[in-house]
Scaffold this motif. Sequence first.
Motif, PDB file in Angstrom:
ATOM      1  N   GLU A  62       0.840  -1.200   0.000  1.00 27.20           N
ATOM      2  CA  GLU A  62       0.000   0.000   0.000  1.00 27.20           C
ATOM      3  C   GLU A  62       0.875   1.249   0.000  1.00 27.20           C
ATOM      4  OE1 GLU A  62      -3.081  -0.080  -0.623  1.00 27.20           O
ATOM      5  OE2 GLU A  62      -3.302  -2.235  -0.327  1.00 27.20           O
ATOM      6  N   GLY A  63       0.564   2.183  -0.853  1.00 26.25           N
ATOM      7  CA  GLY A  63       1.265   3.468  -0.852  1.00 26.25           C
ATOM      8  C   GLY A  63       2.431   3.541  -1.835  1.00 26.25           C
ATOM      9  N   ASP A  64       2.997   2.380  -2.214  1.00 23.97           N
ATOM     10  CA  ASP A  64       4.181   2.418  -3.083  1.00 23.97           C
ATOM     11  C   ASP A  64       3.877   2.997  -4.472  1.00 23.97           C
ATOM     12  OD1 ASP A  64       5.727   1.260  -1.119  1.00 23.97           O
ATOM     13  OD2 ASP A  64       6.670  -0.183  -2.483  1.00 23.97           O
ATOM     14  N   VAL A  65       2.782   2.565  -5.070  1.00 23.13           N
ATOM     15  CA  VAL A  65       2.507   3.060  -6.434  1.00 23.13           C
ATOM     16  C   VAL A  65       2.116   4.542  -6.365  1.00 23.13           C
ATOM     17  CG1 VAL A  65       1.494   2.470  -8.655  1.00 23.13           C
ATOM     18  CG2 VAL A  65       1.583   0.755  -6.901  1.00 23.13           C
ATOM     19  N   GLU A  66       1.443   4.924  -5.257  1.00 24.88           N
ATOM     20  CA  GLU A  66       1.079   6.336  -5.098  1.00 24.88           C
ATOM     21  C   GLU A  66       2.351   7.189  -5.057  1.00 24.88           C
ATOM     22  OE1 GLU A  66      -0.397   3.927  -3.600  1.00 24.88           O
ATOM     23  OE2 GLU A  66      -2.545   4.267  -3.881  1.00 24.88           O
ATOM     24  N   SER A  67       3.362   6.724  -4.280  1.00 28.43           N
ATOM     25  CA  SER A  67       4.568   7.569  -4.227  1.00 28.43           C
ATOM     26  C   SER A  67       5.335   7.519  -5.540  1.00 28.43           C
ATOM     27  CB  SER A  67       5.454   7.288  -3.009  1.00 28.43           C
ATOM     28  OG  SER A  67       5.621   5.949  -2.840  1.00 28.43           O
ATOM     29  N   ALA A  68       5.258   6.381  -6.250  1.00 31.69           N
ATOM     30  CA  ALA A  68       5.894   6.326  -7.575  1.00 31.69           C
ATOM     31  C   ALA A  68       5.215   7.341  -8.508  1.00 31.69           C
ATOM     32  CB  ALA A  68       5.807   4.922  -8.151  1.00 31.69           C
ATOM     33  N   ALA A  69       3.904   7.402  -8.433  1.00 36.32           N
ATOM     34  CA  ALA A  69       3.166   8.339  -9.295  1.00 36.32           C
ATOM     35  C   ALA A  69       3.505   9.784  -8.915  1.00 36.32           C
ATOM     36  CB  ALA A  69       1.665   8.092  -9.162  1.00 36.32           C
ATOM     37  N   ARG A  70       3.583  10.034  -7.587  1.00 34.76           N
ATOM     38  CA  ARG A  70       3.901  11.400  -7.132  1.00 34.76           C
ATOM     39  C   ARG A  70       5.280  11.821  -7.632  1.00 34.76           C
ATOM     40  NH1 ARG A  70       3.830  10.591  -2.008  1.00 34.76           N
ATOM     41  NH2 ARG A  70       6.083  10.620  -1.787  1.00 34.76           N
ATOM     42  N   ARG A  71       6.241  10.900  -7.515  1.00 36.92           N
ATOM     43  CA  ARG A  71       7.605  11.241  -7.952  1.00 36.92           C
ATOM     44  C   ARG A  71       7.694  11.410  -9.470  1.00 36.92           C
ATOM     45  NH1 ARG A  71      12.128   8.014  -5.942  1.00 36.92           N
ATOM     46  NH2 ARG A  71      13.160   9.504  -7.293  1.00 36.92           N
ATOM     47  N   THR A  72       6.876  10.677 -10.192  1.00 30.25           N
ATOM     48  CA  THR A  72       6.856  10.846 -11.660  1.00 30.25           C
ATOM     49  C   THR A  72       6.341  12.249 -11.991  1.00 30.25           C
ATOM     50  OG1 THR A  72       6.332   8.500 -11.851  1.00 30.25           O
ATOM     51  CG2 THR A  72       6.043   9.819 -13.836  1.00 30.25           C
ATOM     52  N   ARG A  73       5.248  12.630 -11.323  1.00 27.69           N
ATOM     53  CA  ARG A  73       4.658  13.969 -11.480  1.00 27.69           C
ATOM     54  C   ARG A  73       5.682  15.042 -11.161  1.00 27.69           C
ATOM     55  NH1 ARG A  73       0.680  12.819  -7.514  1.00 27.69           N
ATOM     56  NH2 ARG A  73      -0.200  11.129  -8.738  1.00 27.69           N
ATOM     57  N   GLU A  74       6.383  14.864  -9.996  1.00 30.81           N
ATOM     58  CA  GLU A  74       7.380  15.869  -9.590  1.00 30.81           C
ATOM     59  C   GLU A  74       8.510  15.963 -10.618  1.00 30.81           C
ATOM     60  OE1 GLU A  74       6.691  15.114  -4.812  1.00 30.81           O
ATOM     61  OE2 GLU A  74       8.540  14.400  -5.763  1.00 30.81           O
ATOM     62  N   SER A  75       8.909  14.811 -11.172  1.00 33.57           N
ATOM     63  CA  SER A  75      10.046  14.793 -12.099  1.00 33.57           C
ATOM     64  C   SER A  75       9.678  15.311 -13.478  1.00 33.57           C
ATOM     65  CB  SER A  75      10.596  13.373 -12.256  1.00 33.57           C
ATOM     66  OG  SER A  75      10.933  12.841 -11.009  1.00 33.57           O
ATOM     67  N   PHE A  76       8.503  14.909 -13.973  1.00 30.25           N
ATOM     68  CA  PHE A  76       8.179  15.207 -15.375  1.00 30.25           C
ATOM     69  C   PHE A  76       6.970  16.129 -15.534  1.00 30.25           C
ATOM     70  CE2 PHE A  76       9.834  10.603 -16.013  1.00 30.25           C
ATOM     71  CZ  PHE A  76      11.149  11.039 -16.012  1.00 30.25           C
ATOM     72  N   GLY A  77       6.330  16.489 -14.416  1.00 32.76           N
ATOM     73  CA  GLY A  77       5.229  17.453 -14.470  1.00 32.76           C
ATOM     74  C   GLY A  77       3.868  16.851 -14.807  1.00 32.76           C
ATOM     75  N   LYS A  78       3.837  15.623 -15.280  1.00 36.51           N
ATOM     76  CA  LYS A  78       2.564  15.010 -15.702  1.00 36.51           C
ATOM     77  C   LYS A  78       2.799  13.525 -15.933  1.00 36.51           C
ATOM     78  CE  LYS A  78       3.882  15.762 -20.439  1.00 36.51           C
ATOM     79  NZ  LYS A  78       3.549  15.829 -21.810  1.00 36.51           N
ATOM     80  N   ILE A  79       1.725  12.793 -16.158  1.00 40.17           N
ATOM     81  CA  ILE A  79       1.847  11.386 -16.570  1.00 40.17           C
ATOM     82  C   ILE A  79       0.907  11.180 -17.766  1.00 40.17           C
ATOM     83  CG2 ILE A  79       1.727   8.948 -15.900  1.00 40.17           C
ATOM     84  CD1 ILE A  79       1.917   9.794 -12.978  1.00 40.17           C
ATOM     85  N   ASP A  80       1.478  10.803 -18.889  1.00 39.57           N
ATOM     86  CA  ASP A  80       0.672  10.601 -20.104  1.00 39.57           C
ATOM     87  C   ASP A  80       0.322   9.144 -20.345  1.00 39.57           C
ATOM     88  OD1 ASP A  80       0.779  13.370 -21.251  1.00 39.57           O
ATOM     89  OD2 ASP A  80       2.935  12.944 -21.184  1.00 39.57           O
ATOM     90  N   ILE A  81       1.269   8.275 -20.004  1.00 34.64           N
ATOM     91  CA  ILE A  81       1.068   6.851 -20.296  1.00 34.64           C
ATOM     92  C   ILE A  81       1.475   6.041 -19.069  1.00 34.64           C
ATOM     93  CG2 ILE A  81       1.790   4.892 -21.768  1.00 34.64           C
ATOM     94  CD1 ILE A  81       2.452   7.059 -23.946  1.00 34.64           C
ATOM     95  N   VAL A  82       0.618   5.115 -18.665  1.00 38.69           N
ATOM     96  CA  VAL A  82       0.937   4.232 -17.540  1.00 38.69           C
ATOM     97  C   VAL A  82       0.938   2.803 -18.063  1.00 38.69           C
ATOM     98  CG1 VAL A  82       0.111   3.346 -15.319  1.00 38.69           C
ATOM     99  CG2 VAL A  82      -0.089   5.784 -15.842  1.00 38.69           C
ATOM    100  N   VAL A  83       2.022   2.088 -17.817  1.00 44.14           N
ATOM    101  CA  VAL A  83       2.091   0.693 -18.247  1.00 44.14           C
ATOM    102  C   VAL A  83       2.093  -0.194 -17.000  1.00 44.14           C
ATOM    103  CG1 VAL A  83       3.271  -1.013 -19.673  1.00 44.14           C
ATOM    104  CG2 VAL A  83       3.505   1.427 -20.216  1.00 44.14           C
ATOM    105  N   ALA A  84       0.966  -0.868 -16.756  1.00 40.11           N
ATOM    106  CA  ALA A  84       0.855  -1.786 -15.611  1.00 40.11           C
ATOM    107  C   ALA A  84       1.387  -3.133 -16.079  1.00 40.11           C
ATOM    108  CB  ALA A  84      -0.594  -1.883 -15.158  1.00 40.11           C
ATOM    109  N   ASN A  85       2.687  -3.300 -15.883  1.00 42.97           N
ATOM    110  CA  ASN A  85       3.397  -4.446 -16.469  1.00 42.97           C
ATOM    111  C   ASN A  85       3.891  -5.434 -15.410  1.00 42.97           C
ATOM    112  OD1 ASN A  85       5.415  -5.739 -18.531  1.00 42.97           O
ATOM    113  ND2 ASN A  85       6.712  -4.928 -16.890  1.00 42.97           N
ATOM    114  N   ALA A  86       4.090  -4.964 -14.176  1.00 38.76           N
ATOM    115  CA  ALA A  86       4.664  -5.837 -13.138  1.00 38.76           C
ATOM    116  C   ALA A  86       3.831  -7.116 -13.013  1.00 38.76           C
ATOM    117  CB  ALA A  86       4.691  -5.101 -11.802  1.00 38.76           C
ATOM    118  N   GLY A  87       4.508  -8.242 -13.013  1.00 35.10           N
ATOM    119  CA  GLY A  87       3.771  -9.490 -12.878  1.00 35.10           C
ATOM    120  C   GLY A  87       4.704 -10.682 -12.828  1.00 35.10           C
ATOM    121  N   TYR A  88       4.153 -11.814 -12.422  1.00 34.80           N
ATOM    122  CA  TYR A  88       4.906 -13.069 -12.432  1.00 34.80           C
ATOM    123  C   TYR A  88       3.905 -14.220 -12.502  1.00 34.80           C
ATOM    124  CZ  TYR A  88       3.940 -14.271  -7.508  1.00 34.80           C
ATOM    125  OH  TYR A  88       3.329 -14.625  -6.345  1.00 34.80           O
TER     126      TYR A  88
END
Length: 274
Positions: free
Chosen positions: A70-96
């Motif tokens: 819980e919270g990890d993807v939210e902080s990943a999204a926040r840091r992406t926003r902070e770094s690049f100003g926006k998010i245009d494409i999200v690839v939900a790829n993690a899996g096994y």
Amino acid sequence: MDLKKKFEGKSVLITGASSGIGAALAREFAKMGAKVALAARRLDRLEALNRELTSLGRSSVVLECDVTREGDVESAARRTRESFGKIDIVVANAGYGVVGNVEGISLTDFSNQFETNVFGVLRTFYATYEDLKRSRGTLVLLGSVASYISLPGAAPYSMSKFAVRALARALREELKPHGISVVLISPGFVESDIRRVDNLGKLHPESEDPLPHWIKMPAETAARKILAAVARKKPEEIITFHGKLAVWIERHFPKLISYFAGRGAKGRPEPGRD
Ligand SMILES: NC(=O)c1ccc[n+]([C@@H]2O[C@H](COP(=O)([O-])OP(=O)(O)OC[C@H]3O[C@@H](n4cnc5c(N)ncnc54)[C@H](OP(=O)(O)O)[C@@H]3O)[C@@H](O)[C@H]2O)c1
């Protein structure tokens, strides 16, 4: 289609970017001028990829992220926003993939599988939905040919990927009014580490991929095909010739699949236990 024009300056968040298809996607998006946010658990691998991309003059950022926490993807999204100003494409790829006949595995195995492959995708969606609304962006979900065909020895994985396909189908219509496109990618066999990962999600680098080399599509080729599908906002793309053929047979001659499944088809062994 000019993919450089399409992806230049776009901000792309990829979960599971430390290996296989995710890492290949990061390289390909970066090559097309996109800024890539690399999310996964293994920081050393992400940092190596980040160095590689930076040395080529590309923009990328490393994000430690466990999609089951819980919270990890939210902080990943926040840091992406902070770094690049926006998010245009999200690839939900993690899996096994959890393997084994149902009677030989436990509820915990199913639950672990769903935590990553299904709830991890949902966490990724909820963490980035508002961003995609703002950018009228694209959500890319990694399904599998296993989301059409469920074979002995692979029920947890197939169940999880059937669920991802169901999610993609529903989201596609639900998100349309917000201008968000949903692209479901269903690969057949692609070169990666997935068949060296055990039921707990741990990599066994020494274990051999049981599939012959010739049947697996290189991850770079798969990534190029995925980018083409994303650029066209295709609702679904099945990757690999054998994958397309298998889905076609399942649609038109389902008994043929059952026939082969009933003739001793069994799943691969769990890495680390062979
Ligand atoms: N390769 C194929 O033949 C094939 C076929 C159909 C579908 N797919 C799908 O393609 C996607 C990518 O798999 P792959 O084949 O590239 O396998 P892979 O080489 O094993 O890569 C899997 C990626 O997922 C990440 N991951 C796993 N659990 C995670 C978690 N809890 N939190 C964050 N990241 C996590 C791993 O990173 P960390 O371990 O560093 O976290 C790694 O980067 C998966 O969804 C898979 O089901 C693959």
